[in-house]
Design a protein around this motif. Structure first.
Motif, mmCIF file in Angstrom:
data_model
loop_
_atom_site.group_PDB
_atom_site.id
_atom_site.type_symbol
_atom_site.label_atom_id
_atom_site.label_comp_id
_atom_site.label_asym_id
_atom_site.label_seq_id
_atom_site.Cartn_x
_atom_site.Cartn_y
_atom_site.Cartn_z
ATOM 1 N N GLN A 196 -5.909 7.468 -3.297
ATOM 2 C CA GLN A 196 -6.103 6.500 -2.479
ATOM 3 C C GLN A 196 -7.157 6.811 -1.488
ATOM 4 N N THR A 225 0.849 -1.488 -0.061
ATOM 5 C CA THR A 225 -0.050 0.154 0.006
ATOM 6 C C THR A 225 0.697 1.235 -0.092
ATOM 7 N N ARG A 252 -7.064 5.033 4.933
ATOM 8 C CA ARG A 252 -7.098 3.614 5.874
ATOM 9 C C ARG A 252 -7.026 3.991 7.206
#
Length: 616
Positions: free
Chosen positions: A433, A207, A436
């Motif tokens: 993105q 990631t 998270r």
């Protein structure tokens, strides 16, 4: 001395296997022809090994390996022949062949394997040996096995063979063989169900900002600096080298930090400055070069990602250079940046492929077009190729302006479509993105960037009340004093902690504890006027100790005296040219100013005293 080698008839060489040239890649054909000509000249006795290697631009060790391997029989029953001339073909491990069943005479590669192949009974003993072999001194059960093997070889009258002709009779080789073989053997069925993790990349998901790579690259530019001489006039002198330090994010290929340094090498303070750039929110510079502009959307991730502008990588991959392993750099990273440091071997680009490929893109796309740019030689006997159409002597470099050019090149690179991202720019890829959970993105970027160059060190308070020497501390060849220490005679001889900003050594903060400040001490003259970093002070003291014609004694400002001395030495010393270019870069092309620094305010103690959690 010419190395002895067997001479073959040219008709014999024509019967050897020769790969078809047109089946090779076009870029490898010229090297293949050179290798064929070199090996033919050596095997027919026309040239010696060294002369053939030099004439055909080959590595002498590689040519010697080719000459040795070519006459041997390959697994297909034919001689290797000219197959060894295919690039990279000679570096493959050679098969053991029939020699694996013959007793070895001398120690060497695969000697223990040949011994076991020639003696089936000994091989069975070694295969049946399943006792533990912990590190350190071998157990007695292993010594009994070795004694049994030695007795069997003596019974077969093999005292002049390996391993009985060795001082230890092969004991260490057998122990090393057993341990290495056990490391290669896998276990039962559970090994197939749970694959073994051998790389750090396998632990984390791929990631963004999981990993960044940092490295230094010597820029392929022959730069010339215009030096203003003390007596008037301008002299042009060549700079030794310039280093570009870059930190790049692996997934998006985005450059998150960079810095430029001049000289034969860079140090750990330069690495800390490069890491600090990725922490500090990026802002556009006021460009002074005519025609130089930022591309739309250009910049660094720390200034264009909105809520994730403080996004940091969880690990930084570097090689094992001394500048990367310094304790002062490690202290700044653990205190201000966080994350893991992954060290690999130097000169192995495969372990850090992204940053190495980035340097190639920057060189070919922009840097080699600067006056003095060139492409280095890639083969023995070749010379570098000049790429730029402008002579470096006609366009002397100014480091602060070249740094401005690099800023625009790197910012525009982050806004350029990248083929590895599906023609997205690195910044566009990061902006797509989603945030998270547990993202490593603290909001203390500015403070952490300033703390990257800060270290905490112990210092001893010196002084002598009987002689009237006030309490003070010494750091980096300079004495530091403060009015708040003048009356504290009881502190003489005690060890105190000091917080040092390595980019500004004019002042130091003494600490009561790790977190509680005590007072600010100031450097003695002539180091208290001009802003200077740790590297500058070390260089000044080196010149002062090694040169009789340079001294800072009696000078009003040490940095200004240092710059004046460098200008006088620039026509005869390349080291002085590099350091003078560095000083012009730090001071934006202007002479250093001798203004007194604004001291930070002394910390005020609360009425109830300092609150410390150091002992909890």
């Amino acid at each position: 001395m010419r190395e002895p080698s067997m001479v073959y008839d040219p008709q014999v060489l024509t019967q050897w296997y020769r790969p078809v040239e047109h089946e090779l890649a076009e870029g490898l054909r010229a090297r293949y022809r050179e290798a064929c000509a070199a090996i033919t000249a050596v095997l027919t006795g026309e040239l010696s090994l060294s002369r053939a290697a030099g004439m055909h631009h080959l590595c002498r060790k590689r040519l010697r390996s080719m000459v040795t391997l070519a006459p041997e029989i390959a697994p297909d029953g034919q001689a290797y022949g000219y197959r060894v001339c295919v690039p990279w073909g000679t570096y493959q491990r050679r098969p053991l062949g029939e020699s694996a069943t013959q007793m070895p005479r001398l120690a060497g590669a695969h000697a223990m394997t040949r011994l076991l192949g020639a003696q089936p009974s000994i091989r069975k003993w070694v295969d049946d040996f399943d006792h533990p072999l912990p590190p350190g001194r071998p157990p007695k059960v292993f010594l009994r096995l070795h004694k049994q093997i030695v007795a069997e070889l003596r019974r077969r009258d093999l005292a002049d063979h390996y391993p009985l002709n060795q001082p230890d009779e092969g004991r260490r080789a057998l122990l090393r063989f057993l341990r290495s073989r056990r490391m290669q053997v896998t276990g039962g069925d559970w090994d197939a169900e749970v694959p073994e993790v051998t790389r750090l990349q396998d632990i984390f998901r791929s990631t963004p900002f999981t990993r960044t790579e940092l490295d230094g690259h010597r820029i392929d530019i022959e730069a010339v600096l215009a030096v203003a001489l003390p007596n008037g006039g301008v002299a042009k002198a060549e700079i030794t080298s310039m280093w570009l330090l870059v930190e790049v994010e692996v997934t998006s290929r985005a450059i998150v930090g960079w810095t430029l340094r001049v000289g034969r090498a860079y140090n750990n303070l330069d690495v800390a400055a490069c890491l600090a750039v990725s922490l500090r929110p990026w802002e556009r510079r006021t460009l002074t070069i005519p025609g130089l502009e930022y591309a739309p959307g250009a910049g660094l991730p720390s200034g264009l990602l909105g809520a994730l502008s403080g996004w940091r990588s969880r690990s930084v991959a570097m090689d094992n250079a001394k500048a990367h392993l310094a304790a002062d750099l490690e202290q700044g990273i653990t205190r201000a940046r966080g994350g893991m440091l992954v060290f690999g071997r130097a000169h192995e680009p495969r372990s850090r492929p992204i940053v190495e490929q980035l340097f190639s893109r920057l060189e070919r796309g922009a840097l080699r077009d600067v006056p003095g740019g060139f492409e280095p030689a890639t083969r023995l006997g070749e010379k570098k190729i000049r790429i730029s159409n402008f002579a470096p002597g006609d366009h002397p470099i100014q480091l602060h302006l070249f740094e401005e050019l690099l800023e625009v090149i790197i910012a525009n690179y982050n806004a350029t479509p990248h083929p590895a991202l599906g023609e997205l720019t690195p910044l566009q890829f990061l902006q797509m993105q989603q945030r998270r959970a547990f993202d490593f993105a603290p909001d203390s970027g500015r403070d952490d960037a300033a703390a990257m160059s800060s270290v905490l060190i112990p210092l001893v308070v010196h002084g002598n009340r009987a002689r009237g020497v006030m309490p003070h501390v010494n750091y980096a060849y300079v004495r530091y004093r403060s009015t708040e220490l003048d009356s504290k005679w009881e502190m003489i001889g005690q060890r105190v902690l000091a917080r040092v900003d390595r980019h500004d050594l004019r002042t130091i903060v003494l600490m009561r504890s790790v977190t509680a400040p005590m007072c600010v001490v100031r450097a003695a003259a002539p180091w208290n006027r001009t802003l200077h970093d740790e590297t500058t002070r070390k260089l000044v003291m080196q010149w002062s100790k090694l040169r009789r014609d340079f001294s800072i004694a009696g000078a009003d400002c040490a940095v200004k005296a240092y710059v004046d001395f460098l200008r006088a030495q620039a026509t005869s010393s390349s080291q002085a040219v590099d350091q003078l270019a560095r000083m012009e870069q730090l001071h934006a092309g202007k002479p250093p100013t001798g203004q007194n620094p604004v001291l930070p305010q002394a910390p005020r103690v609360p009425p109830g005293g300092w609150i410390s959690l150091d002992d909890d």
